[in-house]
Scaffold this active site. Structure first.
Site, short mmCIF file in Angstrom:
data_model
loop_
_atom_site.label_atom_id
_atom_site.label_comp_id
_atom_site.label_asym_id
_atom_site.label_seq_id
_atom_site.Cartn_x
_atom_site.Cartn_y
_atom_site.Cartn_z
CG HIS A 66 27.70 17.10 -46.99
ND1 HIS A 66 26.37 17.06 -47.32
CD2 HIS A 66 27.73 17.24 -45.65
CE1 HIS A 66 25.63 17.16 -46.23
NE2 HIS A 66 26.43 17.27 -45.20
CG HIS A 67 34.83 19.68 -49.20
ND1 HIS A 67 34.39 20.31 -48.06
CD2 HIS A 67 36.18 19.65 -49.09
CE1 HIS A 67 35.43 20.65 -47.31
NE2 HIS A 67 36.53 20.26 -47.91
CG ASP A 101 46.74 20.70 -45.29
OD1 ASP A 101 45.95 21.00 -46.20
OD2 ASP A 101 47.91 21.15 -45.24
CE LYS A 108 31.27 25.56 -33.22
NZ LYS A 108 32.70 25.71 -33.47
CB SER A 367 39.14 17.20 -32.89
OG SER A 367 38.53 17.71 -31.74
N1 GLU Z 1 34.71 23.84 -31.19
C1 GLU Z 1 36.06 23.87 -31.64
C2 GLU Z 1 36.23 24.85 -32.78
O1 GLU Z 1 35.48 25.79 -32.90
C3 GLU Z 1 36.60 22.48 -31.92
C4 GLU Z 1 35.94 21.70 -33.01
C5 GLU Z 1 36.40 20.26 -33.09
O2 GLU Z 1 37.32 19.88 -32.40
O3 GLU Z 1 35.79 19.53 -33.88
O4 GLU Z 1 37.15 24.78 -33.53
#
Ligand code: GLU
Length: 476
Positions: A66-67, A101, A108, A367
């Site tokens: 949570h940093h 960065d 996950k 993302s």
């Molecule tokens: N599941 C992908 C990973 O292991 C993408 C994670 C994401 O885009 O938040 O990096």
């Protein structure tokens, strides 16, 4: 009784890698412990009616750190999901984000199902119920925790997650930022699907451009002409192969999938292979290639090649097979493909390992771009594209006037095109991967005792996260 082989622990490997690097960071033990542990682990069991029966489904969301908030990381649908696996993957996400960065903590999710056993309607039901559970516990939201695709999920599942979130949080103007990897037409971003594979390509290209390192391995610099073997033709493996072939002129000589593996020293055209698999349902029997049946598919890791790209799951290269790996470069497109013990064997043999926490960070990088797009409520390039086009056209006119030469219509179009969203995403990703690689090798250069890229990458990540805690005054 038949004895089952003990599986090496993925989480154990990640923690061992951390400890190996931590000694080079100069941070004190309390802070290191805080960085290492998982901050929140949520385990749920929920019922779903499938046909005439009720199934109780086991699922997880782990927020490693949570940093920085929100936390970020994909959701995996697989029969092998368990708490330790999700913890390991969440942990890697924190370091991955720090390395490139991307200002997120790591997380996950996992749902313990075989997604190929369910039809679309059933998967939708499971996904919506899982999302509802996350909403109830405040484990999802644009400023809290933002899932994405992972093994067994894709843009379809992300659309269901978004719609479920929106149904509960209709007043949240930033609702679209609650999940990434959405379809492009539903608040997604161009280039997200190819992002991990494209990032893998940029990372490999950067690594094989290092003169000294290639000399040590007895290889020429450059990706062109290098032989490559791909384990797994999922999203990451197939885009890595396509882009390496198209933009890098690499030669794919071996490929594996669930049904088996194939090898052809003369090279396998990846597009022809993907088409062949679509038509026949298998890569086996591809013209000109030697076949390895399902039970021998892991021989793919031992094929003769310059670059081995494990792009399937964790714990593939182990103590048992590491000694037989012929590739000089192991490019970890998957998360956790090499166990800690296997890495020691590979390093002793002088192999170059490009580690997962750097190499597959392209997915989360794009993302991040998608999340920014959602928060800004505007597509990248919308404000400046025409402006840039006009300026560039004037520059071309000026060049024509001052030189007396005519620029062809095709060249004019190329020069004065102006950047679309996909151009900006790709250039942002390329910049990110190059920059991250340079940071890692700089650490290696400065600290003579750090011999491998993974340790250098971990040192970089731990220091950045540690710095956040120190700056916030949480640790003296
Ligand atoms: N599941 C992908 C990973 O292991 C993408 C994670 C994401 O885009 O938040 O990096």
């Amino acid at each position: 009784m038949t004895k089952t082989k003990p599986q090496p622990s993925f989480f154990g490997s990640v923690q061992n890698y951390f400890d190996k690097a931590a000694v080079h960071t100069g941070l004190h033990q309390g802070l290191l412990t805080q960085i290492k542990v998982c901050n929140a682990v949520y385990q749920i069991q929920f019922p779903v009616r499938i046909g005439n029966e009720y199934r109780v489904i086991e699922a997880y969301r782990v927020q490693h750190s949570h940093h920085r908030l929100p936390t970020k990381g994909g959701i995996r649908y697989s029969n092998h999901v368990n708490q330790e696996e999700v913890m390991a993957l969440a942990t890697l996400m924190s370091y991955k984000c720090a390395i490139v960065d991307v200002p997120f903590g790591g997380a996950k999710g996992g749902v313990k199902i075989n997604p190929w056993e369910y039809n679309e309607a059933q998967l939708q039901k499971i996904t919506r119920r899982y999302t509802t559970e996350l909403i109830q516990r405040n484990f999802i939201g644009p400023s809290v925790d933002v899932p994405a695709p992972d093994y067994g999920t894709g843009s379809r599942e992300m659309a269901w997650i978004y719609d479920t979130y929106r149904a509960f949080k209709g007043n949240d103007i930033d609702a679209a930022g609650c999940v990434t990897g959405k379809p492009v037409g539903l608040h997604g971003i161009q280039g997200r699907q190819e992002a991990t594979g494209r990032g893998v390509f940029y990372g490999i290209r950067e690594a094989v451009d290092q003169k000294e390192e290639m000399k040590r391995l007895g290889l020429e610099t450059g990706i062109a002409g290098k032989t490559m073997v791909i384990q797994g033709l999922g999203n990451v493996g197939s885009y890595t192969a396509k882009i390496s072939q198209d933009e890098g002129d690499a030669i794919i000589v071996g490929v594996s999938e669930v049904e088996g593996a194939i090898y052809d020293a003369k090279g396998i055209d990846i597009y022809k292979l993907l088409k062949f698999r679509e038509e026949t349902g298998s890569i086996l029997g591809f013209p000109g290639a030697v076949n390895f049946q399902k039970e021998d598919r892991n021989k793919v890791l031992e094929f003769e090649c310059d670059i081995l790209v494990p792009s399937a799951l964790e714990n593939q290269i182990t103590q048992e097979n590491a000694g037989r790996i012929k590739a000089k470069i192991i490019a970890e497109a998957a998360n956790g493909p090499t166990t800690f013990e296997a890495e020691q064997i590979l390093l002793k043999k002088g192999k170059l390992i490009i580690p997962d926490l750097f190499l597959n960070a392209g997915g989360v990088t794009v993302s991040y771009f998608e999340w920014l797009k959602n928060l800004s409520h505007m597509r990248f390039g919308r404000m400046e594209k025409r402006f840039n086009q006009n300026i560039l056209r004037q520059v071309v006119d000026l060049v024509e006037d001052s030189t007396g030469k005519i620029v062809t219509a095709r060249d004019r179009m190329l020069i004065a095109k102006g950047a679309d969203e996909i151009d900006l995403v790709r250039s942002g990703l390329e910049e990110t991967m190059i920059n991250a690689y340079q940071q890692i090798i700089e650490i290696q250069r400065r600290k003579k005792k750090i011999e491998d890229l993974r340790t250098a990458a971990f040192v970089n990540a731990i220091k950045k996260i540690g710095n956040d805690y120190l700056t916030m005054g949480i640790f003296p």
